[in-house]
Design an enzyme around this catalytic site. Structure first.
Site, PDB file in Angstrom:
ATOM      1  N   ASN A  42       0.846  -1.197   0.000  1.00  0.00           N
ATOM      2  CA  ASN A  42       0.000   0.000   0.000  1.00  0.00           C
ATOM      3  C   ASN A  42       0.880   1.244   0.000  1.00  0.00           C
ATOM      4  OD1 ASN A  42       0.672  -0.790   2.667  1.00  0.00           O
ATOM      5  ND2 ASN A  42      -0.982   0.436   3.517  1.00  0.00           N
ATOM      6  N   ILE A  43       0.442   2.238  -0.745  1.00  0.00           N
ATOM      7  CA  ILE A  43       1.183   3.496  -0.864  1.00  0.00           C
ATOM      8  C   ILE A  43       0.204   4.629  -0.566  1.00  0.00           C
ATOM      9  CG2 ILE A  43       2.581   4.957  -2.368  1.00  0.00           C
ATOM     10  CD1 ILE A  43       3.191   2.405  -4.041  1.00  0.00           C
ATOM     11  N   GLU A  44       0.419   5.273   0.571  1.00  0.00           N
ATOM     12  CA  GLU A  44      -0.529   6.306   1.007  1.00  0.00           C
ATOM     13  C   GLU A  44      -0.128   7.674   0.469  1.00  0.00           C
ATOM     14  OE1 GLU A  44      -0.909   5.767   5.267  1.00  0.00           O
ATOM     15  OE2 GLU A  44      -2.139   3.976   4.930  1.00  0.00           O
ATOM     16  N   CYS A  53      -4.166   0.673  -2.478  1.00  0.00           N
ATOM     17  CA  CYS A  53      -3.983  -0.561  -1.701  1.00  0.00           C
ATOM     18  C   CYS A  53      -2.935  -1.470  -2.337  1.00  0.00           C
ATOM     19  CB  CYS A  53      -5.292  -1.341  -1.620  1.00  0.00           C
ATOM     20  SG  CYS A  53      -6.590  -0.500  -0.724  1.00  0.00           S
ATOM     21  N   GLU A  55      -3.078  -4.649  -2.943  1.00  0.00           N
ATOM     22  CA  GLU A  55      -3.623  -5.588  -3.929  1.00  0.00           C
ATOM     23  C   GLU A  55      -3.683  -4.961  -5.313  1.00  0.00           C
ATOM     24  OE1 GLU A  55      -4.788  -4.738  -0.966  1.00  0.00           O
ATOM     25  OE2 GLU A  55      -6.262  -6.155  -0.209  1.00  0.00           O
ATOM     26  N   CYS A  90     -10.839  -3.155  -3.858  1.00  0.00           N
ATOM     27  CA  CYS A  90      -9.923  -4.214  -4.317  1.00  0.00           C
ATOM     28  C   CYS A  90     -10.694  -5.461  -4.732  1.00  0.00           C
ATOM     29  CB  CYS A  90      -8.893  -4.535  -3.234  1.00  0.00           C
ATOM     30  SG  CYS A  90      -7.654  -3.222  -3.080  1.00  0.00           S
TER      31      CYS A  90
HETATM   32  N1  THU Z   1      -5.316  -1.247   2.484  1.00  0.00           N
HETATM   33  C1  THU Z   1      -4.789  -2.137   1.599  1.00  0.00           C
HETATM   34  O1  THU Z   1      -3.637  -2.012   1.181  1.00  0.00           O
HETATM   35  N2  THU Z   1      -5.592  -3.150   1.175  1.00  0.00           N
HETATM   36  C2  THU Z   1      -6.883  -3.348   1.562  1.00  0.00           C
HETATM   37  O2  THU Z   1      -7.568  -4.231   1.043  1.00  0.00           O
HETATM   38  C3  THU Z   1      -7.435  -2.530   2.640  1.00  0.00           C
HETATM   39  C4  THU Z   1      -6.666  -1.331   3.008  1.00  0.00           C
HETATM   40  C5  THU Z   1      -4.481  -0.129   2.929  1.00  0.00           C
HETATM   41  C6  THU Z   1      -4.949   1.220   2.462  1.00  0.00           C
HETATM   42  C7  THU Z   1      -4.398   2.120   3.534  1.00  0.00           C
HETATM   43  O3  THU Z   1      -3.063   2.446   3.197  1.00  0.00           O
HETATM   44  C8  THU Z   1      -4.376   1.266   4.787  1.00  0.00           C
HETATM   45  O4  THU Z   1      -4.475  -0.075   4.345  1.00  0.00           O
HETATM   46  C9  THU Z   1      -5.510   1.562   5.749  1.00  0.00           C
HETATM   47  O5  THU Z   1      -6.729   1.532   5.127  1.00  0.00           O
END
Ligand code: THU
Length: 130
Positions: A42-44, A53, A55, A90
């Site tokens: 995940n990259i915020e 996300c 995935e 996702c």
């Molecule tokens: N996140 C994912 O990477 N995959 C998911 O299916 C659910 C959420 C990440 C997004 C965000 O960076 C962090 O988790 C919190 O929501």
């Protein structure tokens, strides 16, 4: 194959950029008929909406290299004791590149905890071509 996906997803999770949520996610995908594994984290983003996300990073890496492919299996590693389910966005993205056999594995950083057929995880879903 499960174990390779687990290892790749674990390694990808180490690269998670999640300073806001502090929730690190790693994912790895194998497409049918292709031995390459595509992983993502995940990259915020400070604008929040720009966050992606793990995935979808893994899926888009694979599709951008190979064109449309069918996912054989996806591994998702989170800190949750029993792993965590993928978010709705996702799931919908997975549904675009899945078939009746596609498997979803949920893991924590130490072990694979749960497995589902994608169809059982998301039985009712939007399909544009239907
Ligand atoms: N996140 C994912 O990477 N995959 C998911 O299916 C659910 C959420 C990440 C997004 C965000 O960076 C962090 O988790 C919190 O929501």
């Amino acid at each position: 194959m499960k174990e390779i996906l687990f290892e790749k997803a674990r390694v990808a999770r180490e690269n998670s950029y999640s300073p806001y949520s502090k929730f690190a996610v790693g994912s790895a995908i194998k497409f049918k008929g292709n031995d390459q594994i595509y992983s993502g984290c995940n990259i915020e983003n400070g604008s929040f909406g720009g966050t992606i996300c793990a995935e979808r990073v893994a899926i888009y890496k694979g599709i951008s290299e190979l064109k449309k492919q069918c996912i054989e299996a996806i591994m998702i590693v989170t800190s949750g004791k029993d792993g965590d389910y993928p978010c709705g966005l996702c799931l919908q993205t997975l549904s675009e590149f899945s078939d009746d056999e596609t498997m979803v594995y949920l893991a924590n950083p130490s072990e694979i905890k749960r497995e589902f057929k994608f169809n059982d995880m998301m039985p009712y879903r939007f399909d544009f071509f239907k």
